[in-house]
Motif scaffolding. Structure first.
Motif: not given
Length: 509
Positions: A458-474
């Motif tokens: 989940c570090g990609s939320v900070i490092d890459e700006g990945v959307d929390i909702a998108q990663l939550g779906r994954e």
């Protein structure tokens, strides 16, 4: 959430920012404020002057009070920030909104038992009534270990394994006391758990926690699925081991006669855990898990938030979402029970965070709690349970447990959790047989260092700006895949048997 190259300002009301990398003197923060000194990654820096005794906010909420005057740009941590009493507005049920359920509910591939319960795994279990029968139980389970004797279970490919869940209690305790009642409730929850195709309970024979009393008090009945015996009645250790092996061999053919079928997500009960937390837990992994939990709940599933000492100071954010004021007050009653328990034992409910948590940037239990409850998502709080009580209400619920992960998750599984989701920032290694455990890394450094133990970064939320909702779906899909039989990292490494730790009632935060 305002993102900068070197730090995060999580809420406009905050008095601090969180460093995303080590900050040195002169680094620019907000509104012309410059760093004074050294701020380690994950730690906090003040963005305005803070007077002694003044509350300090992160997430827009109070995380503690200044022990002394703090200048803008200074490091804010244990040397100048401490917990303190403040009035909480519980606003019982004022923010509750009924959950909009998914019109076409999702499914996973589960194992449907004869009683209608749905399993995510298919184990044969061995429980002990007392510490004295642990060695025999482990010897029986070791006979069926795939890593030591792969040929033994080769004819039974649909059996996930034979596991011995032992503990250190069961005797030298009041036979009518609350401690034994909690142990018996926990054992009964495991005995009924759908992830066990069949079960063997082994006692010594002279212990306080008599198997016959356990069976009667918990409405358990011996039969083909559940067998019991005592070592003293079976002729001692070697004969008991041989007897146990024979009983397990008799159980294996029936246990192997299972298949997975599509079942609604409403059959999924997920225990939420965090351990080895850091300052990023409440920014990345916990919100990602919360987003997945929202999807789970909207599809009819259940999420069990726990670790009572680690919601202390943030409980008002849950009481305002309670389905009724009665449910909200049940949560406050649990907090008050812990305060009284701590007072009786000359302990402090605010003795969290741990050394590792502090090294990762967390300062007070309030700060840890505010990040921790993000695991529960945004839906209403539907019920509050005591430790190891059967969880029957769907949606987001709360179970009263200590913060210590093995004890907490043991209670959740006893309550029916057939999947555990575990966030960590420092690198916790954990499993939870018979329920699989998925681990979410809060930062990429941890992911790169300990990827063999982590299931998602989940570090990609900070490092890459990945959307929390998108990663939550994954991650929600990862939950469904794991519930359908895909093994988690902890299962691959064989974690799960040693993490069975029933709560021996005491101050364990």
């Amino acid at each position: 959430m305002l993102k900068k190259a070197q730090f995060l300002l999580l809420n406009p009301q905050d008095d601090v920012v969180v460093a995303l990398e080590q900050l040195i003197s002169g680094a620019q923060l907000v509104d012309g404020v410059q760093v004074s000194g050294l701020i380690p990654a994950g730690h906090k820096a003040a963005i305005r002057p803070i007077a002694q005794g003044q509350p300090i906010r992160r997430y827009g909420q109070i995380i503690g009070f200044a022990k002394k005057a703090i200048s803008a740009g200074q490091h804010v941590h244990t040397h100048n920030l401490a917990v303190g009493e403040f009035e909480k507005d519980y606003r019982f049920s004022e923010d509750y909104v009924p959950t909009a359920m998914a019109q076409a509910g999702d499914t996973f591939q589960g194992i449907v038992r004869e009683d209608g319960q749905v399993a995510t795994r298919n184990y044969i279990g061995i429980l002990t009534s007392v510490n004295c029968s642990a060695t025999v139980a482990r010897a029986i389970a070791d006979h069926f270990r795939r890593d030591l004797r792969p040929d033994v279970l080769e004819p039974f490919p649909h059996v996930d394994g034979v596991v011995a869940l032992t503990h250190g209690a069961g005797c030298a305790v009041d036979a009518q006391g609350e401690g034994l009642a909690v142990l018996q409730r926990t054992l009964a929850g495991y005995a009924r758990h759908p992830n066990f195709s069949s079960l063997l309970i082994i006692g010594l024979g002279c212990e306080t926690n008599q198997i016959a009393t356990l069976m009667k008090s918990q409405n358990l009945a011996e039969g083909g699925r559940l067998r019991t015996f005592n070592i003293q009645d079976s002729g001692g250790t070697p004969k008991s081991i041989a007897k146990g092996i024979q009983l397990i061999e008799d159980m294996l053919p029936a246990a192997n006669q299972v298949s997975r079928v599509a079942v609604p997500v409403s059959h999924l009960k997920v225990g939420l855990q965090c351990g080895g937390s850091d300052s990023y837990s409440g920014i990345t992994a916990n919100p990602v898990l919360g987003a997945a939990v929202d999807l789970l709940v909207r599809n009819g599933g259940t999420a069990i938030l726990s670790e009572t000492p680690e919601i202390y100071g943030a409980e008002h954010l849950l009481t305002s979402r309670a389905v009724t004021p009665r449910i909200g007050r049940k949560l406050v009653d649990v907090i008050d029970w812990w305060k009284e328990l701590c007072e009786r034992n000359n302990a402090a409910l605010d003795n969290n965070p741990s050394a590792g948590n502090k090294a990762g940037g967390l300062t007070t239990v309030f700060e840890k709690s505010l990040g921790g409850i993000a695991k529960g998502g945004t839906t209403g709080l539907m019920e509050v349970y005591q430790y190891a009580e059967p969880v029957e209400q769907t949606g987001l619920v709360f179970m009263n447990t200590p913060g210590y992960d093995p004890i907490s998750a043991t209670g959740q599984v006893a309550g029916g959790a057939n999947l555990i989701c575990f966030t960590t920032g420092r690198g916790s290694a954990y499993g939870c047989a018979p329920s699989p455990s998925l681990k979410l890394a809060t930062n990429t450094i941890l992911w790169n260092r300990q990827q063999d133990d982590m299931d998602i970064n989940c570090g990609s939320v900070i490092d890459e700006g990945v959307d929390i909702a998108q990663l939550g779906r994954e991650f929600y899909q990862m939950m469904l895949d794991c519930a359908s039989g895909q093994r988690s990292k902890s299962e691959i490494h064989g974690y799960g048997q040693n993490e069975f730790v029933p709560w021996q009632l005491s101050v364990i935060t």
